[in-house]
Design a protein around this motif. Sequence first.
Motif, mmCIF file in Angstrom:
data_model
loop_
_atom_site.group_PDB
_atom_site.id
_atom_site.type_symbol
_atom_site.label_atom_id
_atom_site.label_comp_id
_atom_site.label_asym_id
_atom_site.label_seq_id
_atom_site.Cartn_x
_atom_site.Cartn_y
_atom_site.Cartn_z
ATOM 1 N N PRO A 218 -21.169 47.417 -62.899
ATOM 2 C CA PRO A 218 -21.699 47.960 -61.644
ATOM 3 C C PRO A 218 -20.585 48.250 -60.652
ATOM 4 O O PRO A 218 -19.574 47.549 -60.615
ATOM 5 N N ILE A 219 -20.795 49.290 -59.872
ATOM 6 C CA ILE A 219 -19.791 49.682 -58.881
ATOM 7 C C ILE A 219 -19.874 48.793 -57.651
ATOM 8 O O ILE A 219 -18.858 48.356 -57.094
ATOM 9 N N ALA A 220 -21.090 48.522 -57.202
ATOM 10 C CA ALA A 220 -21.285 47.727 -55.987
ATOM 11 C C ALA A 220 -22.407 46.723 -56.210
ATOM 12 O O ALA A 220 -23.373 47.007 -56.926
ATOM 13 N N GLN A 221 -22.280 45.543 -55.606
ATOM 14 C CA GLN A 221 -23.262 44.483 -55.764
ATOM 15 C C GLN A 221 -23.535 43.814 -54.421
ATOM 16 O O GLN A 221 -22.694 43.841 -53.520
ATOM 17 N N ALA A 222 -24.699 43.221 -54.324
ATOM 18 C CA ALA A 222 -25.054 42.457 -53.128
ATOM 19 C C ALA A 222 -26.016 41.357 -53.532
ATOM 20 O O ALA A 222 -26.676 41.444 -54.578
ATOM 21 N N GLY A 223 -26.106 40.316 -52.716
ATOM 22 C CA GLY A 223 -26.971 39.188 -53.036
ATOM 23 C C GLY A 223 -27.974 38.901 -51.939
ATOM 24 O O GLY A 223 -27.721 39.169 -50.753
ATOM 25 N N LEU A 224 -29.117 38.368 -52.341
ATOM 26 C CA LEU A 224 -30.152 37.919 -51.406
ATOM 27 C C LEU A 224 -30.482 36.463 -51.724
ATOM 28 O O LEU A 224 -30.527 36.074 -52.901
ATOM 29 N N ARG A 225 -30.742 35.670 -50.692
ATOM 30 C CA ARG A 225 -31.202 34.299 -50.875
ATOM 31 C C ARG A 225 -32.430 34.111 -49.995
ATOM 32 O O ARG A 225 -32.357 34.270 -48.777
ATOM 33 N N ALA A 226 -33.560 33.796 -50.637
ATOM 34 C CA ALA A 226 -34.818 33.681 -49.904
ATOM 35 C C ALA A 226 -35.423 32.298 -50.128
ATOM 36 O O ALA A 226 -35.500 31.824 -51.265
ATOM 37 N N PHE A 227 -35.858 31.663 -49.032
ATOM 38 C CA PHE A 227 -36.499 30.345 -49.098
ATOM 39 C C PHE A 227 -37.982 30.498 -48.792
ATOM 40 O O PHE A 227 -38.367 31.258 -47.885
ATOM 41 N N TYR A 228 -38.803 29.762 -49.553
ATOM 42 C CA TYR A 228 -40.248 29.884 -49.435
ATOM 43 C C TYR A 228 -40.898 28.521 -49.200
ATOM 44 O O TYR A 228 -40.348 27.478 -49.556
ATOM 45 N N ARG A 229 -42.074 28.587 -48.652
ATOM 46 C CA ARG A 229 -42.840 27.372 -48.352
ATOM 47 C C ARG A 229 -43.211 26.613 -49.611
ATOM 48 O O ARG A 229 -43.215 25.390 -49.644
ATOM 49 N N ASP A 230 -43.517 27.344 -50.685
ATOM 50 C CA ASP A 230 -43.946 26.698 -51.922
ATOM 51 C C ASP A 230 -43.664 27.616 -53.109
ATOM 52 O O ASP A 230 -43.287 28.781 -52.945
ATOM 53 N N ALA A 231 -43.842 27.054 -54.310
ATOM 54 C CA ALA A 231 -43.553 27.815 -55.527
ATOM 55 C C ALA A 231 -44.477 29.014 -55.671
ATOM 56 O O ALA A 231 -44.078 30.063 -56.203
ATOM 57 N N GLY A 232 -45.719 28.890 -55.221
ATOM 58 C CA GLY A 232 -46.649 30.004 -55.323
ATOM 59 C C GLY A 232 -46.185 31.210 -54.527
ATOM 60 O O GLY A 232 -46.266 32.349 -54.997
ATOM 61 N N SER A 233 -45.680 30.966 -53.326
ATOM 62 C CA SER A 233 -45.160 32.068 -52.508
ATOM 63 C C SER A 233 -43.945 32.714 -53.165
ATOM 64 O O SER A 233 -43.801 33.940 -53.175
ATOM 65 N N ALA A 234 -43.077 31.878 -53.739
ATOM 66 C CA ALA A 234 -41.888 32.413 -54.413
ATOM 67 C C ALA A 234 -42.279 33.238 -55.634
ATOM 68 O O ALA A 234 -41.720 34.314 -55.883
ATOM 69 N N ALA A 235 -43.257 32.754 -56.406
ATOM 70 C CA ALA A 235 -43.681 33.486 -57.595
ATOM 71 C C ALA A 235 -44.331 34.816 -57.234
ATOM 72 O O ALA A 235 -44.147 35.819 -57.933
ATOM 73 N N ALA A 236 -45.086 34.835 -56.149
ATOM 74 C CA ALA A 236 -45.673 36.098 -55.703
ATOM 75 C C ALA A 236 -44.577 37.088 -55.339
ATOM 76 O O ALA A 236 -44.676 38.289 -55.625
ATOM 77 N N ALA A 237 -43.506 36.573 -54.721
ATOM 78 C CA ALA A 237 -42.371 37.434 -54.382
ATOM 79 C C ALA A 237 -41.674 37.939 -55.643
ATOM 80 O O ALA A 237 -41.215 39.080 -55.690
ATOM 81 N N VAL A 238 -41.601 37.106 -56.680
ATOM 82 C CA VAL A 238 -40.999 37.545 -57.952
ATOM 83 C C VAL A 238 -41.757 38.752 -58.495
ATOM 84 O O VAL A 238 -41.153 39.739 -58.930
ATOM 85 N N SER A 239 -43.076 38.695 -58.464
ATOM 86 C CA SER A 239 -43.868 39.825 -58.953
ATOM 87 C C SER A 239 -43.573 41.083 -58.151
ATOM 88 O O SER A 239 -43.441 42.180 -58.720
ATOM 89 N N ARG A 240 -43.459 40.934 -56.826
ATOM 90 C CA ARG A 240 -43.153 42.105 -55.991
ATOM 91 C C ARG A 240 -41.760 42.640 -56.295
ATOM 92 O O ARG A 240 -41.544 43.860 -56.375
ATOM 93 N N LEU A 241 -40.800 41.741 -56.464
ATOM 94 C CA LEU A 241 -39.425 42.158 -56.746
ATOM 95 C C LEU A 241 -39.332 42.889 -58.081
ATOM 96 O O LEU A 241 -38.612 43.884 -58.208
ATOM 97 N N MET A 242 -40.074 42.412 -59.066
ATOM 98 C CA MET A 242 -40.011 43.032 -60.387
ATOM 99 C C MET A 242 -40.783 44.342 -60.449
ATOM 100 O O MET A 242 -40.664 45.084 -61.427
ATOM 101 N N ASN A 243 -41.561 44.639 -59.436
ATOM 102 C CA ASN A 243 -42.291 45.907 -59.384
ATOM 103 C C ASN A 243 -41.504 47.009 -58.683
ATOM 104 O O ASN A 243 -42.003 48.127 -58.538
ATOM 105 N N GLN A 244 -40.273 46.697 -58.259
ATOM 106 C CA GLN A 244 -39.447 47.706 -57.610
ATOM 107 C C GLN A 244 -38.846 48.657 -58.649
ATOM 108 O O GLN A 244 -38.577 48.260 -59.784
#
Length: 462
Positions: A218-244
Amino acid sequence: MDTMLPTALHDELSTLLGDGWLTDEAARRRHGEDDSRRWALPDAVAQPRTREDVVAIVRACRAHRVPIVARGAGTGTTGAAVPTQGGVVVSFARMNRIVEVRAADRCAVVEPGVLNGELQQALMPHGLFWPPDPSSAEVCSIGGNLATNAGGPRAVKYGTARDNVLGLVAVTGAGELIRCGGPYTKDSTGYDLTHLLVGSEGTLALIVEATLKLSPRPIAQAGLRAFYRDAGSAAAAVSRLMNQPATPAMLEFMDRRSLALLRHNGSDVPEAGAMLLVEAEGSHDTLPDVLAALGAAAEGEGLLSLDVAVDGAARDRLWAARRALSPALRTIAPGKINEDVVVPVSRIPDLVAGVEALADEFDLTIVAFGHAGNGNLHVNLMYHPDDAAQTARAHAALPRLFALVLSLDGTLSGEHGIGLSKRDFMADAFDAATLDAMRAVKAAFDPDGILNPGKVLPPPTA
């Protein structure tokens, strides 16, 4: 001769291999263990230099019905390289040539003893890399990566070893040299033996050469770090991220116990129910849009905070916590059962909740983290081996973990393989007809059952 092998076999292979034929106890002990902490003494160690050597070794061992266990760098965690029935360990340490880098075809031809880290260094001047990146990447071998279908964080975008191999040359249990696949990315010619052999853990054939599919760096890279209230919220975000439209290059999950452990060891992570680490890739022009889309997908119900890092040092700081996690586990307890289970991404909250319930029921510390984009979590059951009761509880919790995973439409292993440690659970994962079909494949490649006997497939029931 410090070995129980037939004298004729010893003499034949000693003459063939010279100083690559080892029978002293120290060498046998050194080649009889892997990172599973299991070990057994082989009767001898063979270190071939050529594919012709491997053919001769297999034919000689077959003639005397002597087991063969292929060995890479010994970094596996399931006991797959442990010679439980003695016999000959075939170490590929001397077959370590990068035969050819075909940059125009985006492939490399290598022998199995090449180390993953060495290959990556050799590919850098070409602007290419081989995607599989297990945690032991600097010291594990390509042959071992292929044997276990290794993955790592980048598998979410690039796939596992099976997705990044184009062709193989291998020696079957009958001592026949076979070739499958080649330096091309499309192939509808006959059965796909290449991808059958990858992940077979040396039970079907010994890989002596591989043509690997390479990817541009890859030519360019960047990172994100996200904290969630619980695993369910994080997993819902995983589904959204993988739908991009732009798949994250890496998407890692850590549960609340992982975060508590990191805080205990001095990492700057706040209290939260779960954390996601996301890596984005693109060109200098496209990366800002990719990053913005992934950042928007990470937002949602349960998000507590979101950090973005673009420059290399800042990204390294984001990923330092993930790299520090496995070593930090030893501060909890010296004993660890590390399972690499997989569930559908939507079932990650159920898996984490079930793991927390098991931790409470068995009075154990269980830490879950891993490759969320694939639904592949490393579930670590921690215990003190000198505490017999705690050790017993940890081993009693293991079948319950596998039962939980299978009930969630999951599977036993995402990248470590089956080996010995999960072999007896295969009958829970597959019905009898499917296991019989696997045994038929094994018999076709290895008619006398000399290749890595006792691994992967459980014995048939009477």
